[in-house]
Design an enzyme around this catalytic site. Structure first.
Site, mmCIF file in Angstrom:
data_model
loop_
_atom_site.group_PDB
_atom_site.id
_atom_site.type_symbol
_atom_site.label_atom_id
_atom_site.label_comp_id
_atom_site.label_asym_id
_atom_site.label_seq_id
_atom_site.Cartn_x
_atom_site.Cartn_y
_atom_site.Cartn_z
ATOM 1 N N LYS A 28 0.863 -1.180 0.000
ATOM 2 C CA LYS A 28 0.000 0.000 0.000
ATOM 3 C C LYS A 28 0.895 1.223 0.000
ATOM 4 C CE LYS A 28 -4.165 -1.808 0.313
ATOM 5 N NZ LYS A 28 -5.182 -1.564 -0.723
ATOM 6 N N ASP A 85 -0.429 -0.439 -4.439
ATOM 7 C CA ASP A 85 -1.840 -0.052 -4.493
ATOM 8 C C ASP A 85 -1.996 1.294 -3.788
ATOM 9 O OD1 ASP A 85 -4.572 0.201 -4.523
ATOM 10 O OD2 ASP A 85 -4.991 -1.694 -3.486
ATOM 11 N N GLU A 99 -1.762 -0.284 -8.849
ATOM 12 C CA GLU A 99 -3.214 -0.419 -8.691
ATOM 13 C C GLU A 99 -3.850 0.915 -8.277
ATOM 14 O OE1 GLU A 99 -4.169 -3.765 -6.207
ATOM 15 O OE2 GLU A 99 -6.228 -3.115 -5.860
HETATM 16 O O1 OSB Z 1 -7.700 -1.775 -2.297
HETATM 17 O O2 OSB Z 1 -7.434 -3.849 -2.529
HETATM 18 C C1 OSB Z 1 -7.755 -2.903 -1.826
HETATM 19 C C2 OSB Z 1 -8.581 -4.134 1.707
HETATM 20 C C3 OSB Z 1 -9.676 -3.358 1.989
HETATM 21 C C4 OSB Z 1 -10.109 -2.434 1.074
HETATM 22 C C5 OSB Z 1 -9.441 -2.286 -0.140
HETATM 23 C C6 OSB Z 1 -8.349 -3.066 -0.456
HETATM 24 C C7 OSB Z 1 -7.888 -3.995 0.504
HETATM 25 C C8 OSB Z 1 -6.700 -4.802 0.327
HETATM 26 C C9 OSB Z 1 -6.600 -6.095 1.127
HETATM 27 O O3 OSB Z 1 -5.759 -4.485 -0.373
HETATM 28 C C10 OSB Z 1 -6.830 -7.301 0.289
HETATM 29 C C11 OSB Z 1 -7.115 -8.524 1.124
HETATM 30 O O4 OSB Z 1 -8.287 -8.770 1.475
HETATM 31 O O5 OSB Z 1 -6.173 -9.236 1.458
HETATM 32 MG MG MG Z 2 -7.061 -2.038 -4.307
#
Ligand code: OSB
Ligand code: MG
Length: 369
Positions: free
Chosen positions: A164, A189, A214
């Site tokens: 992230k 992301d 992402e």
């Molecule tokens: O943006 O993919 C995302 C979790 C909550 C909300 C948005 C996102 C995510 C994750 C975690 O990246 C993905 C997972 O469940 O392992």
């Molecule tokens: Mg995402």
């Protein structure tokens, strides 16, 4: 076709193993709506991917609860006969609210499949029995903390690391992880935290050999993403911006991305997710299954989806232990090679453990015809 006799709505809460920080906020616990539908002949389960606050999307637990309790649930109970696939039309009078709709669509399909003894994966045309798993790593206090977490996940066997990022906690962090692990499949992301003004950041990320970037830009944008994609080498992947198969088709036509993150809950359930998959497969775009920190109910649904042929990239389908000290279901575990088995029992193949479900329930309501 079947008749839905009863809908049990629950709000459940589970602590997370560690806080999960993204560009839009920090989560310390999971709370979500879980429904159990009773049809003639079978029960079915669905988990809503909405969260405590309307930060990732405009839906949130209370809006999903109300949408189901006031509109979708009563309509479903009023229908003399429904099939899961017909619900797209049955729910058509409610605009938007895909996460709330997905909860019931998936639950009714689960019941249908349990009744005829077929697994969701088989129903969706599974091309594989095991899913390659990646892991999504939250923003940490320090760079060293991030390195330690990544090391631990790689030791667990995860086959792709997704970091992230947010303005200020991006380039240096990602470069450090890349230096530690030159050959690891690595992606980032941004959860919509940047604008085209930040082109320099994405140009610099281009040199780090990322699998994808992402959702860098606005959560409803396609046009700006297309402009960004034209100026960088790394593949863009859209998450928030893809709310339907129509969005996916538009993104493809515009060149807004070269990869799509499919989240069944975000697009209204497994039928629309299949349609997104089909649009991408026809155009030759790879997809992968994203996650929303689901409990075992949502995870089982995601694993079945990820078994479809177009899901050729590692998925955010991590082990129960990555999210929760204790899951709602029997725990999902990562096999030594970084894969997870797709449930092969009827429907989604799992149910909540009754004591766990009771212990985690914060609120409960029953809707009946
Ligand atoms: O943006 O993919 C995302 C979790 C909550 C909300 C948005 C996102 C995510 C994750 C975690 O990246 C993905 C997972 O469940 O392992
Ligand atoms: Mg995402």
């Amino acid at each position: 076709m079947t008749r839905v006799r009863r809908i049990e709505l629950r709000l459940v809460g589970l602590p997370l193993v560690r806080p999960f920080r993204t560009s839009f906020g920090i989560a310390t616990r999971k709370e979500c709506v879980v429904v159990r539908v009773e049809t003639d002949g079978a029960e079915g389960w669905g988990e809503c991917v909405a969260d405590i606050e309307p930060d990732f999307s405009s839906e949130w637990n209370q809006s999903a609860w109300s949408a189901i309790q006031m509109f979708l649930g009563p309509t479903l109970l009023h229908e003399p006969e429904v099939s899961a696939e017909s619900l797209h039309d049955v729910f058509g009078f409610v605009r938007g609210n895909p996460m709330a709709k997905a909860t019931l669509v998936n639950a009714v399909l689960d019941a249908e499949l349990r009744r005829r003894g077929e697994s969701l994966a088989s129903y969706l045309g599974a091309a594989r029995e095991t899913i390659v798993c990646g892991v999504s790593v939250g923003i940490t206090e320090t760079a060293d903390e991030l390195r330690a977490q990544v090391d631990a996940y790689l030791a667990d066997g995860y086959r792709r690391i997704k970091l992230k990022i947010a303005p200020g906690v991006d380039l240096d962090r990602v470069a450090a992880i890349r230096a530690d692990h030159p050959d690891v499949l690595l992606s980032v992301d941004a959860n919509a935290a940047y604008t085209l003004e930040d082109l320099d950041v994405f140009r610099a990320l281009d040199d780090l050999g990322l699998l994808m970037v992402e959702q860098p830009l606005h959560h409803e944008d396609l046009v700006q993403h297309a402009k960004l994609q034209a100026q960088i080498r790394t593949d863009l992947c859209l998450d928030e911006s893809i709310r339907s198969s129509a969005d996916a088709a538009a993104a493809l036509e515009l060149g807004a991305c070269r990869i799509v993150n499919v989240k069944q809950g975000r697009v209204g359930g497994v039928f629309e997710a299949r349609a997104v998959h089909d649009v991408c497969l026809r155009a030759g775009l790879p997809v992968w299954c994203g996650g929303m920190l689901e409990t075992g109910i949502g995870r089982a649904t995601n694993l079945a989806l990820a078994a479809m042929p177009g899901f050729t990239l590692p998925n955010d389908t991590s082990a129960s232990a990555r999210y929760f000290p204790e899951d709602l279901t029997e725990p999902f575990v990562l096999d030594g090679d970084g894969t997870m088995r797709v449930p092969d029992g009827p429907g989604i193949g799992v149910v909540p453990l009754p004591e766990r479900l009771e212990a985690c329930t914060l609120r409960r309501e029953v809707l009946e015809a």
